[in-house]
Design an enzyme around this catalytic site. Structure first.
Site, PDB file in Angstrom:
ATOM      1  N   GLY A 151      -0.672  -0.257  -6.865  1.00 26.74           N
ATOM      2  CA  GLY A 151      -1.884  -0.705  -6.199  1.00 26.74           C
ATOM      3  C   GLY A 151      -3.093  -0.346  -7.048  1.00 26.74           C
ATOM      4  N   GLN A 209     -11.915   1.847  -8.539  1.00 28.66           N
ATOM      5  CA  GLN A 209     -11.173   2.480  -9.641  1.00 28.66           C
ATOM      6  C   GLN A 209     -11.473   1.804 -10.982  1.00 28.66           C
ATOM      7  OE1 GLN A 209      -7.278   2.321  -7.301  1.00 28.66           O
ATOM      8  NE2 GLN A 209      -7.052   4.238  -8.386  1.00 28.66           N
ATOM      9  N   CYS A 236      -2.083   8.886  -7.762  1.00 29.09           N
ATOM     10  CA  CYS A 236      -3.278   8.033  -7.835  1.00 29.09           C
ATOM     11  C   CYS A 236      -3.582   7.786  -9.293  1.00 29.09           C
ATOM     12  CB  CYS A 236      -4.451   8.724  -7.141  1.00 29.09           C
ATOM     13  SG  CYS A 236      -5.956   7.729  -7.137  1.00 29.09           S
ATOM     14  N   LEU A 237      -3.818   6.522  -9.636  1.00 27.24           N
ATOM     15  CA  LEU A 237      -4.125   6.197 -11.032  1.00 27.24           C
ATOM     16  C   LEU A 237      -5.452   6.831 -11.459  1.00 27.24           C
ATOM     17  CD1 LEU A 237      -2.996   2.451 -11.093  1.00 27.24           C
ATOM     18  CD2 LEU A 237      -1.752   4.448 -11.944  1.00 27.24           C
ATOM     19  N   HIS A 258      -3.502   3.780   1.280  1.00 27.45           N
ATOM     20  CA  HIS A 258      -4.089   4.471   0.126  1.00 27.45           C
ATOM     21  C   HIS A 258      -5.203   3.594  -0.483  1.00 27.45           C
ATOM     22  CE1 HIS A 258      -3.496   7.017  -3.669  1.00 27.45           C
ATOM     23  NE2 HIS A 258      -4.224   5.999  -4.107  1.00 27.45           N
ATOM     24  N   GLU A 259      -4.920   2.295  -0.640  1.00 25.95           N
ATOM     25  CA  GLU A 259      -5.905   1.410  -1.287  1.00 25.95           C
ATOM     26  C   GLU A 259      -7.130   1.183  -0.392  1.00 25.95           C
ATOM     27  OE1 GLU A 259      -5.526   1.085  -4.292  1.00 25.95           O
ATOM     28  OE2 GLU A 259      -3.421   1.674  -4.321  1.00 25.95           O
ATOM     29  N   HIS A 262      -9.436   3.964  -0.642  1.00 26.63           N
ATOM     30  CA  HIS A 262     -10.279   3.894  -1.851  1.00 26.63           C
ATOM     31  C   HIS A 262     -11.547   3.075  -1.589  1.00 26.63           C
ATOM     32  CE1 HIS A 262      -8.387   5.768  -5.321  1.00 26.63           C
ATOM     33  NE2 HIS A 262      -7.232   5.192  -5.097  1.00 26.63           N
TER      34      HIS A 262
HETATM   35  O1  K1U Z   1      -4.509   3.345  -6.023  1.00 26.91           O
HETATM   36  C1  K1U Z   1      -3.877   3.931  -6.887  1.00 26.91           C
HETATM   37  O2  K1U Z   1      -4.314   4.913  -7.427  1.00 26.91           O
HETATM   38  C2  K1U Z   1      -2.511   3.422  -7.259  1.00 26.91           C
HETATM   39  C3  K1U Z   1      -1.404   4.291  -6.722  1.00 26.91           C
HETATM   40  C4  K1U Z   1      -0.935   3.742  -5.396  1.00 26.91           C
HETATM   41  C5  K1U Z   1      -0.009   4.571  -4.565  1.00 26.91           C
HETATM   42  C6  K1U Z   1       1.031   5.321  -5.092  1.00 26.91           C
HETATM   43  C7  K1U Z   1       1.855   6.056  -4.289  1.00 26.91           C
HETATM   44  C8  K1U Z   1       1.700   6.041  -2.932  1.00 26.91           C
HETATM   45  C9  K1U Z   1       0.657   5.325  -2.410  1.00 26.91           C
HETATM   46  C10 K1U Z   1      -0.180   4.589  -3.220  1.00 26.91           C
HETATM   47  C11 K1U Z   1      -0.272   4.295  -7.737  1.00 26.91           C
HETATM   48  O3  K1U Z   1       0.249   3.293  -8.065  1.00 26.91           O
HETATM   49  S1  K1U Z   1       0.187   5.837  -8.388  1.00 26.91           S
HETATM   50  C12 K1U Z   1       1.509   5.529  -9.489  1.00 26.91           C
HETATM   51  C13 K1U Z   1       2.770   5.034  -8.890  1.00 26.91           C
HETATM   52  O4  K1U Z   1       3.167   3.969  -9.280  1.00 26.91           O
HETATM   53  C14 K1U Z   1       3.553   5.733  -7.845  1.00 26.91           C
HETATM   54  C15 K1U Z   1       3.459   7.083  -7.585  1.00 26.91           C
HETATM   55  C16 K1U Z   1       4.199   7.693  -6.578  1.00 26.91           C
HETATM   56  C17 K1U Z   1       5.078   6.933  -5.815  1.00 26.91           C
HETATM   57  C18 K1U Z   1       5.201   5.578  -6.089  1.00 26.91           C
HETATM   58  C19 K1U Z   1       4.452   5.000  -7.100  1.00 26.91           C
HETATM   59 ZN    ZN Z   2      -5.455   5.904  -5.830  1.00 22.31          ZN
END
Ligand code: K1U
Ligand code: ZN
Length: 194
Positions: free
Chosen positions: A46, A51, A93-94, A135-136, A139
């Site tokens: 996401g 971001q 979170c990225l 989560h998004e 943000h």
């Molecule tokens: O919004 C962001 O920072 C993106 C984030 C989204 C997210 C990840 C995990 C749970 C909820 C929302 C990411 O993509 S972080 C990297 C990732 O791919 C990931 C990390 C943990 C679990 C699954 C994916």
């Molecule tokens: Zn995030």
């Protein structure tokens, strides 16, 4: 399409409220396309407009992370209209690379939004999709997953981040697309940051 720089924790835009999109214009469609390109390059599931340094209420999601078209979700002005159940799960979170934590979220949500063409739609999410949508959308209101951690876990996450953030003196991450890494692969350097 362009891979955009990702703002990291400490950049003020991550804490700002976004502005609702009044009309889905070509500029918004370009933003959506660039956000998908950036999310795939960063290997995320996401990404929200703040971001990438933008204030519009726009997010993209693809929890299948295969880069295909079929599971892409672009959400303009998304709003959670139903929350049900509750489940803990790990989040990253990225914008806070290499920091993870368990967050309690609704296990099922229904979200109302506009699509890339400005048409209204509703999407139901469970499991990882429900988590990612929440989560998004957080943000888009200046909220980050670390805000949900208990005091000790939050303190530990922030202490680790203090060590990590020296890698990002300008408070942005530059993501190198996988195609560029493949073309200039140096076996002694495995990370993708520049
Ligand atoms: O919004 C962001 O920072 C993106 C984030 C989204 C997210 C990840 C995990 C749970 C909820 C929302 C990411 O993509 S972080 C990297 C990732 O791919 C990931 C990390 C943990 C679990 C699954 C994916
Ligand atoms: Zn995030």
């Amino acid at each position: 399409m362009t891979v955009l720089a990702i703002h990291v924790l400490g950049s003020a835009i991550l804490r700002q409220e976004t502005e609702p999109v009044v009309a889905v214009t070509d500029d918004i469609r370009r933003l959506i396309d660039d956000m998908f390109e950036t999310m795939y390059a960063a290997r995320g599931i996401g990404l929200a407009a703040p971001q990438v340094g933008r204030t519009e209420r726009v997010t993209v999601v693809d929890v299948d992370r295969d880069g295909g078209q079929a599971h892409r979700l672009a959400l303009v002005n998304p709003m959670i209209v139903l929350r049900e159940g509750s489940i803990r799960g790990e989040e990253g979170c990225l914008s806070i690379p290499d920091i993870y934590g368990d967050v309690e979220r609704a296990s099922r949500v229904v979200v109302r939004a506009l699509d890339r063409e400005g048409q209204p739609f509703e999407i139901e999410g469970t499991d990882l999709l429900a988590r990612c949508l929440q989560h998004e959308i957080d943000h888009l209101h200046g909220k980050l997953f670390i805000d949900y951690l208990g005091i000790f876990k939050r303190r530990a996450a922030l202490a680790k981040w203090e060590e990590e953030r020296v890698k990002y003196p300008s408070l942005v991450r530059t993501i190198v697309p996988a195609s560029v890494i493949a073309d200039h692969h140096d076996p002694d350097r495995e990370d993708e940051e520049m």
